[in-house]
Structures are given as C-alpha cells and as structure tokens.
Scaffold this motif. Sequence first.
Motif, PDB file in Angstrom:
ATOM      1  N   PRO A 192       0.800  -1.227   0.000  1.00  0.00           N
ATOM      2  CA  PRO A 192       0.000   0.000   0.000  1.00  0.00           C
ATOM      3  C   PRO A 192       0.831   1.274   0.000  1.00  0.00           C
ATOM      4  N   ILE A 193       2.037   1.207   0.573  1.00  0.00           N
ATOM      5  CA  ILE A 193       2.923   2.376   0.526  1.00  0.00           C
ATOM      6  C   ILE A 193       3.320   2.658  -0.917  1.00  0.00           C
ATOM      7  N   ALA A 194       3.660   1.586  -1.644  1.00  0.00           N
ATOM      8  CA  ALA A 194       4.006   1.745  -3.058  1.00  0.00           C
ATOM      9  C   ALA A 194       2.839   2.357  -3.839  1.00  0.00           C
ATOM     10  N   ALA A 195       1.628   1.896  -3.553  1.00  0.00           N
ATOM     11  CA  ALA A 195       0.444   2.434  -4.252  1.00  0.00           C
ATOM     12  C   ALA A 195       0.261   3.909  -3.959  1.00  0.00           C
ATOM     13  N   ARG A 196       0.450   4.315  -2.701  1.00  0.00           N
ATOM     14  CA  ARG A 196       0.267   5.730  -2.348  1.00  0.00           C
ATOM     15  C   ARG A 196       1.325   6.598  -3.020  1.00  0.00           C
ATOM     16  N   ILE A 197       2.543   6.086  -3.143  1.00  0.00           N
ATOM     17  CA  ILE A 197       3.595   6.862  -3.820  1.00  0.00           C
ATOM     18  C   ILE A 197       3.261   7.043  -5.293  1.00  0.00           C
ATOM     19  N   ILE A 198       2.823   5.978  -5.943  1.00  0.00           N
ATOM     20  CA  ILE A 198       2.447   6.072  -7.361  1.00  0.00           C
ATOM     21  C   ILE A 198       1.278   7.040  -7.530  1.00  0.00           C
ATOM     22  N   ASP A 199       0.322   6.975  -6.619  1.00  0.00           N
ATOM     23  CA  ASP A 199      -0.809   7.918  -6.665  1.00  0.00           C
ATOM     24  C   ASP A 199      -0.312   9.349  -6.599  1.00  0.00           C
ATOM     25  N   ALA A 200       0.622   9.618  -5.689  1.00  0.00           N
ATOM     26  CA  ALA A 200       1.145  10.974  -5.503  1.00  0.00           C
ATOM     27  C   ALA A 200       1.883  11.460  -6.746  1.00  0.00           C
TER      28      ALA A 200
END
Length: 321
Positions: free
Chosen positions: A310-318
């Motif tokens: 989920p951290i990876a997903a939030r970074i990609i979202d940002a």
Amino acid sequence: MVLDAETGAVLVLASTPSYDPGDVSMLDGEKAEKAFERLNREKLKPLLDKATRELFPPGSTFKTIVAASALEAGASADTRVRAGRTYQPPRGGQPISNDAGDIGGSCDLGRIPLIEAYAQSCNTTFAYMGAEEPGNAAVRKEAAGFGFGDRIEYAEGLRSAPSSFPTTDQPVLSALGSIGQGSTVATPLQMAMVAAGVLNGGEVMRPHIVDKLRAPSGVTVDTISPKRLSRALTSGQAKQMRDMMKAVVDRGTGKSLRGTSVLGGKTGTADVEGASYNDRWFIGFGPRNDPKYAVAVMTEAPGYGIESGPIAARIIDALGD
C-alpha cells in the motif's frame, strides 16, 4: 525508491527514520558529537542512507531475477516447473519449505506453470532453479545484467553499495540465495532497477538524480541525458516478466492491491538474524493505466512483504497528481 523506467530518473529517494542535520553540524562541537553518538546508537540507523548505501536480504523479490534467468535459459511463463511442499538441495543442507500459508495451495503440487509459481511465490521452485536448473551461474549472470555487483553511480560522486548474489558450487547456498536469503543482499535502489528493467522492455537505465545543471543566472549549462546501463532481457522476455508481475497482483501474494494504482509487482519477506522484525519488500510498477514508474519499498517491522504494497500504491498515486 521510485525510478522513471524509461529514463532512469530518480523521482523518489527516501530513508527513514531520518534526522535533523542541524543537530550534528552546530557550532557547539561537544553537543554535536553527543548528538552524533546518540543517533549512531539508534537501532534503525537514521544516519545511513538505506535507499542506496545499506544492504538487505531482498526475500522473494529476488525471485524476479531467478524467473528471468529461467526465461533466458529457454523457459516461458507457461512452462511447467518443479514445485512441491519441500525441496532438498543436493549434497545436504536443510530442506527448504514453502511458507506455511501455502499449504494446500498450488505450491504443494509437483509441477505448475512458472507464472503460477511466481505469483504464489513458491520457495521450492526458485530454490531448485538456483541450485540445479538453470543453476548458480545462470542466476549470477542475470543478476549482473540488472546491476548486481556494481556500485551504481546515481549522481556525480555518489555510488550505491554493491548488491550481491553468491558465487558458489554448494547447491544449498545457491538455493537460499535464490529465494533472497542467505548471502544475497540488495539495496532498494537495485531492486527498483530490477522492476524498471522489466517495465522498460528489458533495458536497464542508469539511475540519475540530476537532470540539468544551471548557472547562478538560471541558464542551463548542462543536461544529463538518459543512458542505458545494460540489457537484462529481450523485449519478449520482459513482456513475459511483466505478465508474471501482473499475475502477482491479479491472483497471487499481492492480490490485496487489486484496484490500486499498482499494475504489477512482487512481494518479499526476509528474515533478519537476531531481529524481532522482518525486512518487508514490495517492488512493482504503475500507474495501472499508463505504467511508467518502477518502485521499491522496504520496511522493517513484523509481518509480510505485502504490507509494504500500500505504501508503493500511495507513492504512485502521488506521482500521478
């Protein structure tokens, strides 16, 4: 750690916990020295750049390289490969088992497609590959193609610690290394480069932090052009690896990320000797509609690699904002 897969540009480089540089560079030398000593005693080493200069066992994320070595040796994503609940390397050593959560699943079967073994992260499959077929030399060659063994220069005067996979004629050591344990170690930068190479059609670009150099007047005096470091896979092999990484998210160990910005990836959980926590890895790529970012996240805490997803997903979202 996030790279633009096509250019090698470093978009995110973070190491936590961090510290205030002012605490160790103040005019009061005695206070600065005490602050330095205090920071140096902390368990999670805030003075170190963990993204590029610290080495960690990469766990099952290293199976990406082992799978790539199998493709290089002539297998395909659909080739049926050895699995099973346990694997005993030749010439002794402890048997290698799958995670307890895999009992009753496809990893228990005798032979399964490579894409399924990768999606479900079957330890026995990749331990066998590293120990016997395609073997230690093939895995070492593939790892070197992604940058293992090199001190990667990502800015002038800044080089990473060299990631490594063991050179050995002992099957048990190669088997352990091929599931990202034993003597295999890597930086988050290196594992981001693995994901980036897969996403970029097999070409691994040299990572770089600086795009342009400007004079005090603001005029650009130099532009840093993207440079290829190596070709780790053919474009066809890279496509098969992308399909395997997508399968991890679609139906494998990363399926809790379905519907997020992560299109494909690989989880990894590495035991740390003498520690009460694991190294929890996730490498992957996104966003889903236009994948161009390669990401590697490693957290140190009890639990499994998917918890870094989920951290990876939030970074990609940002990055997509």
